[in-house]
Scaffold this motif. Structure first.
Motif, short mmCIF file in Angstrom:
data_model
loop_
_atom_site.label_atom_id
_atom_site.label_comp_id
_atom_site.label_asym_id
_atom_site.label_seq_id
_atom_site.Cartn_x
_atom_site.Cartn_y
_atom_site.Cartn_z
N SER A 57 0.86 -1.17 0.00
CA SER A 57 0.00 0.00 0.00
C SER A 57 0.90 1.23 0.00
N TYR A 58 0.59 2.18 -0.84
CA TYR A 58 1.36 3.42 -0.87
C TYR A 58 0.42 4.56 -1.26
N SER A 59 0.83 5.77 -0.93
CA SER A 59 -0.06 6.89 -1.21
C SER A 59 0.67 8.00 -1.94
N TYR A 60 -0.11 8.71 -2.71
CA TYR A 60 0.32 9.95 -3.34
C TYR A 60 -0.34 11.06 -2.52
N ALA A 61 0.32 11.47 -1.44
CA ALA A 61 -0.27 12.37 -0.45
C ALA A 61 -0.79 13.66 -1.06
N ASP A 62 -0.03 14.23 -1.99
CA ASP A 62 -0.44 15.51 -2.57
C ASP A 62 -1.70 15.38 -3.43
N GLN A 63 -1.98 14.17 -3.90
CA GLN A 63 -3.17 13.95 -4.72
C GLN A 63 -4.28 13.29 -3.92
N TYR A 91 -7.83 1.60 -5.54
CA TYR A 91 -7.54 3.03 -5.42
C TYR A 91 -8.55 3.64 -4.46
N ARG A 92 -8.06 4.47 -3.54
CA ARG A 92 -8.93 5.17 -2.61
C ARG A 92 -8.56 6.65 -2.66
N SER A 93 -9.59 7.50 -2.74
CA SER A 93 -9.33 8.93 -2.78
C SER A 93 -10.43 9.68 -2.04
N ASP A 94 -10.03 10.78 -1.42
CA ASP A 94 -11.02 11.65 -0.78
C ASP A 94 -10.92 13.07 -1.32
N LYS A 95 -10.17 13.26 -2.40
CA LYS A 95 -9.98 14.62 -2.91
C LYS A 95 -10.58 14.83 -4.30
N ILE A 96 -11.23 13.82 -4.85
CA ILE A 96 -11.82 13.98 -6.18
C ILE A 96 -13.21 14.58 -5.99
N ASN A 97 -13.38 15.82 -6.37
CA ASN A 97 -14.65 16.56 -6.22
C ASN A 97 -15.18 16.49 -4.78
N ASN A 98 -14.25 16.53 -3.81
CA ASN A 98 -14.60 16.45 -2.38
C ASN A 98 -15.46 15.24 -2.04
N ALA A 99 -15.26 14.15 -2.77
CA ALA A 99 -16.02 12.92 -2.54
C ALA A 99 -15.05 11.80 -2.17
N ASN A 100 -15.57 10.82 -1.41
CA ASN A 100 -14.79 9.63 -1.10
C ASN A 100 -15.07 8.58 -2.18
N PRO A 123 8.84 6.87 -9.98
CA PRO A 123 9.13 8.10 -10.73
C PRO A 123 8.11 9.21 -10.48
N PHE A 124 6.96 8.90 -9.83
CA PHE A 124 5.90 9.88 -9.64
C PHE A 124 5.76 10.36 -8.21
N GLY A 125 6.63 9.91 -7.33
CA GLY A 125 6.54 10.29 -5.92
C GLY A 125 7.66 9.65 -5.14
N ASN A 126 7.46 9.49 -3.84
CA ASN A 126 8.48 8.87 -3.00
C ASN A 126 8.57 7.37 -3.26
N ASN A 127 9.78 6.84 -3.12
CA ASN A 127 9.95 5.40 -3.18
C ASN A 127 9.20 4.77 -2.02
#
Length: 194
Positions: free
Chosen positions: A51-57, A83-92, A181-185
Motif C-alpha cells: 500500500s502506498y499513497s500519493y499524499a499531494d493527490q 484506489y482510494r481517494s477523498d480529494k476527487i470533487n470532495n467525494a470519497n 518516478p511519480f513520488g516517493n519510493n
C-alpha cells in the motif's frame, strides 16, 4: 613395420581439413544457442501485499498480488489492485479491480527490472461516498454515456518498465525498494508461495 606413403598423409590432412571446414560452416550458420534459462532464486510463485499513497493527490493505492517468475525471463501477475481517494470533487471514492497481466523480468546485481507487456482489469467493487455501486449499472452507464469505465491498463503505457532495488534477498522472502518516478519510493514485500 610398413612405412606410410606421402600421398596417404596428404589425403589424411585434406580429409581432416575438409571435415573441419564443414563443421566451421555448420556452426557458423547454426551456432549453439545461449542458455536462456535463468537460475535466479526469484523463480517461483510469490505473494505480495503493498500500500502506498500519493499524499499531494490524496490517492492511496493498495494491491494483493500473486506473481509467478519463470526461468525464461517471463512473469505472470494476478490479484487485486485498489484506489482510494477523498480529494476527487470532495467525494470519497474506492475502486477495486481484479487484474491479470504478463511481462518480462531481469535481475542486474541488486536491481529487479520488470516490463509489463499486457494487462487486463475488471472493476470488482466501487464505493462512492459510502454507497456501493451496483456493477450491473456500470454497463448501463457506459451505454448511456458511450464511454468505457476506466480500466487500469488505460492508465499505463504498454511495455512500461519498473525498477526495484532488492533490499533483503532471502530464498523465501524479499523486500524491495520500489523506484517511484511519480513520488516517493516505497517498500514492497514478497513471500514465496511455491
Amino acid at each position: 613395420m610398413k612405412m606410410l606413403s606421402k600421398p596417404f598423409f596428404i589425403g589424411l590432412t585434406t580429409a581432416i581439413g575438409a571435415v573441419s571446414a564443414l563443421y566451421a560452416i555448420y556452426f557458423g550458420f547454426y551456432p549453439n544457442a545461449p542458455d536462456m534459462q535463468r537460475k535466479d532464486d526469484i523463480i517461483g510463485t510469490w505473494r505480495s501485499f503493498e500500500s502506498y499513497s500519493y499524499a499531494d493527490q490524496g490517492i492511496t493505492v493498495s494491491s494483493t498480488l500473486k506473481i509467478s517468475y519463470f526461468s525464461n525471463g517471463k512473469y505472470n501477475v494476478s490479484g487485486e489492485l485498489s484506489y482510494r481517494s477523498d480529494k476527487i470533487n470532495n467525494a470519497n471514492l474506492f475502486i477495486s479491480y481484479k487484474i491479470n497481466g504478463a511481462g518480462e523480468w531481469e535481475i542486474h546485481k541488486q536491481e529487479l527490472v520488470i516490463s509489463l507487456n499486457n494487462l487486463k482489469s475488471n472493476p470488482d467493487k466501487i464505493i462512492y461516498n459510502g454507497e456501493k455501486i451496483d456493477l450491473d449499472n456500470l454497463s448501463l452507464l457506459e451505454k448511456l454515456t458511450n464511454k468505457k469505465f476506466p480500466a487500469v491498463e488505460d492508465m499505463m503505457a504498454k511495455g512500461a518498465s519498473q525498477s526495484y532495488r532488492i533490499i533483503i534477498d532471502n530464498k523465501n522472502y524479499k523486500k524491495l525498494d520500489v523506484i517511484n518516478p511519480f513520488g516517493n519510493n516505497f517498500n514492497m514485500e514478497m513471500y514465496r508461495e511455491k
